[in-house]
Structure formats: C-alpha cells, structure tokens
Design a protein around this motif. Structure first.
Motif, PDB file in Angstrom:
ATOM      1  N   ASP A  34       0.862  -1.414  -0.110  1.00  0.00           N
ATOM      2  CA  ASP A  34      -0.015   0.009   0.092  1.00  0.00           C
ATOM      3  C   ASP A  34       0.927   1.227   0.087  1.00  0.00           C
ATOM      4  O   ASP A  34       1.949   1.371   0.572  1.00  0.00           O
ATOM      5  N   VAL A  35       0.452   2.380  -0.627  1.00  0.00           N
ATOM      6  CA  VAL A  35       1.152   3.566  -0.621  1.00  0.00           C
ATOM      7  C   VAL A  35       0.174   4.598  -0.268  1.00  0.00           C
ATOM      8  O   VAL A  35      -1.050   4.806  -0.761  1.00  0.00           O
ATOM      9  N   ALA A  36       0.478   5.650   0.603  1.00  0.00           N
ATOM     10  CA  ALA A  36      -0.273   6.802   1.236  1.00  0.00           C
ATOM     11  C   ALA A  36      -0.046   7.889   0.437  1.00  0.00           C
ATOM     12  O   ALA A  36      -0.867   9.096   0.808  1.00  0.00           O
ATOM     13  N   SER A  37       0.800   8.157  -0.789  1.00  0.00           N
ATOM     14  CA  SER A  37       0.881   9.431  -1.339  1.00  0.00           C
ATOM     15  C   SER A  37       1.015   8.799  -2.857  1.00  0.00           C
ATOM     16  O   SER A  37       1.443   7.781  -3.180  1.00  0.00           O
ATOM     17  N   LEU A  38       0.466   9.677  -3.973  1.00  0.00           N
ATOM     18  CA  LEU A  38       0.535   9.303  -5.263  1.00  0.00           C
ATOM     19  C   LEU A  38       1.767   9.021  -5.789  1.00  0.00           C
ATOM     20  O   LEU A  38       2.961   9.622  -5.410  1.00  0.00           O
ATOM     21  N   ALA A  39       2.128   7.804  -6.235  1.00  0.00           N
ATOM     22  CA  ALA A  39       3.177   7.301  -7.036  1.00  0.00           C
ATOM     23  C   ALA A  39       3.032   6.877  -8.323  1.00  0.00           C
ATOM     24  O   ALA A  39       1.710   6.633  -8.872  1.00  0.00           O
ATOM     25  N   ARG A  40       4.182   6.889  -9.121  1.00  0.00           N
ATOM     26  CA  ARG A  40       3.936   6.602 -10.784  1.00  0.00           C
ATOM     27  C   ARG A  40       3.552   5.177 -10.990  1.00  0.00           C
ATOM     28  O   ARG A  40       4.182   4.283 -10.460  1.00  0.00           O
ATOM     29  N   CYS A  41       2.700   4.834 -11.860  1.00  0.00           N
ATOM     30  CA  CYS A  41       2.474   3.670 -12.288  1.00  0.00           C
ATOM     31  C   CYS A  41       3.338   3.224 -13.326  1.00  0.00           C
ATOM     32  O   CYS A  41       4.120   3.842 -14.060  1.00  0.00           O
ATOM     33  N   ALA A  42       3.841   1.741 -13.230  1.00  0.00           N
ATOM     34  CA  ALA A  42       4.444   1.210 -14.338  1.00  0.00           C
ATOM     35  C   ALA A  42       3.737   0.541 -15.415  1.00  0.00           C
ATOM     36  O   ALA A  42       2.875  -0.201 -15.283  1.00  0.00           O
ATOM     37  N   PHE A  43       4.582   0.465 -16.489  1.00  0.00           N
ATOM     38  CA  PHE A  43       4.224  -0.183 -17.587  1.00  0.00           C
ATOM     39  C   PHE A  43       4.793  -1.159 -18.165  1.00  0.00           C
ATOM     40  O   PHE A  43       6.135  -0.875 -18.679  1.00  0.00           O
TER      41      PHE A  43
ATOM     42  N   ASN B   4      -9.780   6.285   4.795  1.00  0.00           N
ATOM     43  CA  ASN B   4      -8.358   6.255   4.327  1.00  0.00           C
ATOM     44  C   ASN B   4      -7.315   5.163   4.829  1.00  0.00           C
ATOM     45  O   ASN B   4      -6.255   5.467   5.050  1.00  0.00           O
ATOM     46  N   GLU B   5      -8.249   4.120   5.150  1.00  0.00           N
ATOM     47  CA  GLU B   5      -7.335   2.967   5.976  1.00  0.00           C
ATOM     48  C   GLU B   5      -6.104   2.370   5.019  1.00  0.00           C
ATOM     49  O   GLU B   5      -5.135   2.132   5.662  1.00  0.00           O
ATOM     50  N   HIS B   6      -6.052   2.528   3.765  1.00  0.00           N
ATOM     51  CA  HIS B   6      -5.025   2.065   2.855  1.00  0.00           C
ATOM     52  C   HIS B   6      -4.269   3.374   2.490  1.00  0.00           C
ATOM     53  O   HIS B   6      -3.341   3.131   1.525  1.00  0.00           O
ATOM     54  N   GLY B   7      -4.389   4.521   2.599  1.00  0.00           N
ATOM     55  CA  GLY B   7      -3.774   5.767   2.190  1.00  0.00           C
ATOM     56  C   GLY B   7      -4.260   6.161   0.883  1.00  0.00           C
ATOM     57  O   GLY B   7      -3.750   6.954   0.255  1.00  0.00           O
ATOM     58  N   ASN B   8      -5.584   5.876   0.765  1.00  0.00           N
ATOM     59  CA  ASN B   8      -6.221   6.146  -0.580  1.00  0.00           C
ATOM     60  C   ASN B   8      -6.575   7.568  -0.887  1.00  0.00           C
ATOM     61  O   ASN B   8      -6.751   8.114  -1.899  1.00  0.00           O
ATOM     62  N   LEU B   9      -6.625   8.492   0.293  1.00  0.00           N
ATOM     63  CA  LEU B   9      -6.621   9.783   0.148  1.00  0.00           C
ATOM     64  C   LEU B   9      -5.223  10.402  -0.555  1.00  0.00           C
ATOM     65  O   LEU B   9      -5.523  11.613  -0.747  1.00  0.00           O
ATOM     66  N   GLY B  10      -4.313   9.921  -0.535  1.00  0.00           N
ATOM     67  CA  GLY B  10      -3.266  10.604  -1.051  1.00  0.00           C
ATOM     68  C   GLY B  10      -2.550  11.690  -0.347  1.00  0.00           C
ATOM     69  O   GLY B  10      -1.746  12.498  -0.891  1.00  0.00           O
ATOM     70  N   VAL B  11      -2.789  11.627   1.001  1.00  0.00           N
ATOM     71  CA  VAL B  11      -1.975  12.690   1.747  1.00  0.00           C
ATOM     72  C   VAL B  11      -0.924  12.425   2.901  1.00  0.00           C
ATOM     73  O   VAL B  11      -0.783  13.171   3.665  1.00  0.00           O
ATOM     74  N   GLY B  12      -0.417  11.346   2.464  1.00  0.00           N
ATOM     75  CA  GLY B  12       0.794  10.795   3.335  1.00  0.00           C
ATOM     76  C   GLY B  12       0.446  10.135   4.594  1.00  0.00           C
ATOM     77  O   GLY B  12       1.553   9.656   5.210  1.00  0.00           O
ATOM     78  N   ASP B  13      -0.706   9.691   5.070  1.00  0.00           N
ATOM     79  CA  ASP B  13      -0.991   8.897   6.050  1.00  0.00           C
ATOM     80  C   ASP B  13      -2.423   8.179   5.800  1.00  0.00           C
ATOM     81  O   ASP B  13      -2.796   7.961   4.765  1.00  0.00           O
TER      82      ASP B  13
ATOM     83  N   ASP C 256      -8.497   8.669   8.608  1.00  0.00           N
ATOM     84  CA  ASP C 256      -9.725   9.209   7.928  1.00  0.00           C
ATOM     85  C   ASP C 256      -9.771  10.731   8.004  1.00  0.00           C
ATOM     86  O   ASP C 256      -9.475  11.396   8.866  1.00  0.00           O
ATOM     87  N   ARG C 257     -10.530  11.259   7.083  1.00  0.00           N
ATOM     88  CA  ARG C 257     -10.760  12.773   6.872  1.00  0.00           C
ATOM     89  C   ARG C 257     -12.275  12.795   6.776  1.00  0.00           C
ATOM     90  O   ARG C 257     -12.917  12.541   6.043  1.00  0.00           O
ATOM     91  N   ALA C 258     -12.977  13.804   7.948  1.00  0.00           N
ATOM     92  CA  ALA C 258     -14.266  13.899   7.885  1.00  0.00           C
ATOM     93  C   ALA C 258     -14.744  15.244   6.773  1.00  0.00           C
ATOM     94  O   ALA C 258     -15.909  15.583   6.441  1.00  0.00           O
ATOM     95  N   GLY C 259     -13.525  16.053   6.431  1.00  0.00           N
ATOM     96  CA  GLY C 259     -13.830  16.866   5.468  1.00  0.00           C
ATOM     97  C   GLY C 259     -13.044  16.789   4.229  1.00  0.00           C
ATOM     98  O   GLY C 259     -12.013  16.008   4.232  1.00  0.00           O
ATOM     99  N   LEU C 260     -12.975  17.619   3.319  1.00  0.00           N
ATOM    100  CA  LEU C 260     -12.125  17.906   2.401  1.00  0.00           C
ATOM    101  C   LEU C 260     -10.482  18.536   2.404  1.00  0.00           C
ATOM    102  O   LEU C 260     -10.586  19.261   3.291  1.00  0.00           O
ATOM    103  N   VAL C 261      -9.569  17.703   2.109  1.00  0.00           N
ATOM    104  CA  VAL C 261      -8.298  18.175   2.170  1.00  0.00           C
ATOM    105  C   VAL C 261      -7.566  18.223   1.084  1.00  0.00           C
ATOM    106  O   VAL C 261      -7.913  17.253  -0.010  1.00  0.00           O
ATOM    107  N   GLU C 262      -6.726  19.062   0.639  1.00  0.00           N
ATOM    108  CA  GLU C 262      -5.856  19.163  -0.477  1.00  0.00           C
ATOM    109  C   GLU C 262      -4.782  18.038  -0.611  1.00  0.00           C
ATOM    110  O   GLU C 262      -4.356  17.666   0.330  1.00  0.00           O
TER     111      GLU C 262
END
Length: 374
Positions: free
Chosen positions: A23-32, A333-342, A345-351
């Motif tokens: 799992d990754v909690a920040s956006l990472a580049r996909c491989a082809f 955000n259990e798997h870091g799917n919000l992409g904010v590095g942790d 969970d977030r009750a509101g929207l974060v950048e």
C-alpha cells in the motif's frame, strides 16, 4: 512514451501497477510492461479489489491493459499464463479474442465489480450501418455478476444489446453493472438495486408468527430496470453503491433506489439542479451550483462549498473533487487512498499533492488514480 499516471491506496494484489504489492499513502507513478503499446492518452480506467483495467489510445487504435491478480480470471486466460502471480505493471489483455469475438474489435468502455471485469468492444465506424458493439465479462460469478448462468471457462459475450442499441454508460457496483438509455442490470439485488419500484406491502407469517416482507431474488441475469423518467428528460449518468443506485437526469433531478439503511436514498428526489453524481458503498453525492451535496448520518444533506468545482468522483468509501486546478479528498483512508501521506480518515475535504497539472481523476476500491501533465 506511457502516460503520466499516478496511484495510491490499497495495493495488496499489485493492482495499482506500482511495481510492487505494498500500500502507498501518497501518489506514486504507475509502471507499464515493455509489451504495452506506445501511448500518451488515457481513454478510461477502473479499479476493483484486486485488479485494474486501463484503456489507452495509440495511432493504431484503442488498447486494453490490466494489472493485479487474476485469481478469478478477471484479466483473462492470456494473463493467467504470462503472469500467474500478480501483474504489478500494466500489460495488454486479450478478452475479446478469448471470448470468441474474432478480429476487428476494439475496446471502448470498461467497468469492474469486486473481482469481475466488463469491457464494451466495438467494430465499424460510428454512425455507419455496420457498426456493432458487444459486452464481454470475465472473472468471478459468485453473485451472477458475469451476467450468465453457471461458471464459464473464460471471458464471455453477454446477450444484452438489442439490434441497433449502443452502450452509453457502463457502471460497476460491487455485484454487477448497469447501463442506459434502456437501463440493464444484473448481479446481486437483495436490496432492490435492480428494481426502483417498492415491493408490495404484503406480509407472510414466519414460524414464530412475525410478519416478514416478501423475499427478493438474491441475484439476477440481465434485466431491464424500469425507471420513472419524466417526459422530455433522459439519463446523463449512473452511479452505483454497494446496495443502492443513482441516475442523473438531464433536467437536473436524481432518481435513487435500493438500500436506504445509511440514508443514502431518501430525500434525493427533492434535490434540484444537480450537475454530477457519485456513490460510495453507503453514501450518495452530488454537485450543483451551490457546491457538493454530501450525505452524512448527522446531516442528511450537508453542503461543502468549493470554488469552481469541476469534477466529483467517488471511490469505495472516499470522495475526490477537483476545483481550481487542485485535487481534494475526504472520507475513509485505511489504505492511504486519500493520497495525503497517512492513513487517518478525514471528515472533510483536504488538498492532495499532485505531480503536475491534473488531466483526469478516478476513484477505485480504496484507491485513487490521477492522470497528470507533468
């Protein structure tokens, strides 16, 4: 050169195509994989519990790529032979040939449920008399999500389209997809997901004398979903939760049916001027001129105001919004799917930090995907 595609979140089956299965909690580049055709444009993407499907366009046409595990055959027989464990980079798939469609078919749309894939293939020029389309399904059929009876040996072509019909929308919930303008659905339907008309209010006596509502059929082969669409309106989008369904109409109204255990259906018929819809497993969301309509237990129709919202996307239990060229996320955000590095969970929207300018965003099952222009 492959497109600049990034992902974060659940990756235990390598479905994010990041070259590993963590799992990754920040956006990472996909491989082809080197076997992929050279491409720079993405047509569409969908990701489920253990696999992802990606449509890319090249000078020679549109191509279907896949990543993740193929435990149920959701990536096809070819992938099972070439990558028997997990494909941690995107690689070409051959579902049309394996389903017996023959030559000349190109993928046009993709959808997925938990461990099942759906691809719309077509041949012939748009608008021509010889244009054809076919829907191919592959993978698990535990809840009838393949749209056929039994356990087929590989991808199958669904007997869904009537003569002269073409797929406008293809959506996957957790146990089956739907499409319109004649809306067709199949798979699990215990909560009325395939029947917006309530069951008759009759009761039968149980063994202890308690009234019980009539049992719904647990699964269904492809059936037409009867929707109360008013004259002059038509469906512009569909969104599916775990046990409820939404349809956005051209007049800005929303049709909602299925389970309402979390308040995800009641009251939506009173909302006006909706321009976009999305659904998580247990929630319903919409965008209008006043901001994002968020369904919460404490506030059935809470609003979040955003400057210039442009897209609204739902993952399994998280929300993604682009506004002012930025990406915002919120929810589970259990798997870091919000992409904010942790993984909080977030009750509101974060950048969300995004590498480059956003071109398109997708939400998956505990996953977030961003196609950017670096």
């Amino acid at each position: 050169m492959p497109p600049s595609l990034f992902a974060c979140g659940s990756n235990g089956s390598g479905q994010l195509a990041l070259g590993h299965e963590d799992d990754v909690a920040s956006l990472a580049r996909c491989a082809f994989d080197p076997s992929c055709p050279a491409s720079t444009e993405i047509v569409d993407l969908v990701s489920a519990a253990s696999h992802a499907l990606l449509l890319v366009s090249t000078a020679s046409g549109t191509h279907l790529l896949g990543a993740g595990k193929n435990t149920h055959g959701q990536l096809g027989k070819q992938c099972a032979l070439s990558c028997p464990t997990a494909a941690t980079a995107f690689r070409p798939l051959a579902l049309a040939r394996e389903a017996g469609l023959g030559d000349g078919w190109s993928p046009a749309r993709v959808a997925a449920t938990w461990t099942t894939s759906f691809v719309v293939y077509e041949r012939g020029e748009a608008g021509s008399a010889d244009r054809e389309q076919a829907i191919v399904s592959a993978g698990s059929n535990d809840f009838g999500e393949l749209g056929v009876a039994g356990t087929p040996d590989g991808p199958v072509v669904l007997d869904v389209l009537r003569a002269g019909e073409y797929v406008e929308h293809l959506k996957g919930g957790q146990r089956g997809p739907q499409r319109s303008q004649r809306v067709v659905g199949w798979g699990a339907c215990r909560r009325g997901e395939l029947n917006p008309v309530p069951a008759p209010a009759t009761a039968s006596r149980g063994a202890k004398g308690k009234g019980k509502a009539p049992a719904r059929a647990p699964v269904s082969l492809p059936v037409t979903v009867a929707l109360p669409i008013p004259a002059g309106a038509h469906i512009t989008d569909l969104a599916l939760g775990a046990a409820h369904s939404l349809a956005l109409l051209s007049n800005g109204r929303v049709l909602a049916w299925g389970s309402d255990l979390k308040g995800q259906v009641a009251g939506l018929d009173a909302v006006n001027d909706v321009t976009a819809i999305a659904a998580t497993w247990n929630g319903s969301y919409g965008s209008n001129t006043h901001g994002q309509l968020l369904r919460r237990d404490s506030d059935p129709r809470g609003r979040v105001a955003l400057e210039q919202p442009t897209t609204l996307t739902a993952g399994s239990e998280h929300i993604l919004v682009t506004a002012g060229g930025k990406l915002w996320s919120g929810g589970w955000n259990e798997h870091g799917n919000l992409g904010v590095g942790d993984t909080a969970d977030r009750a509101g929207l974060v950048e969300v930090p995004v590498p480059g300018a956003i071109r398109r965003v997708w939400g998956g099952l505990a996953a977030t995907w961003v196609w950017s222009e670096e």
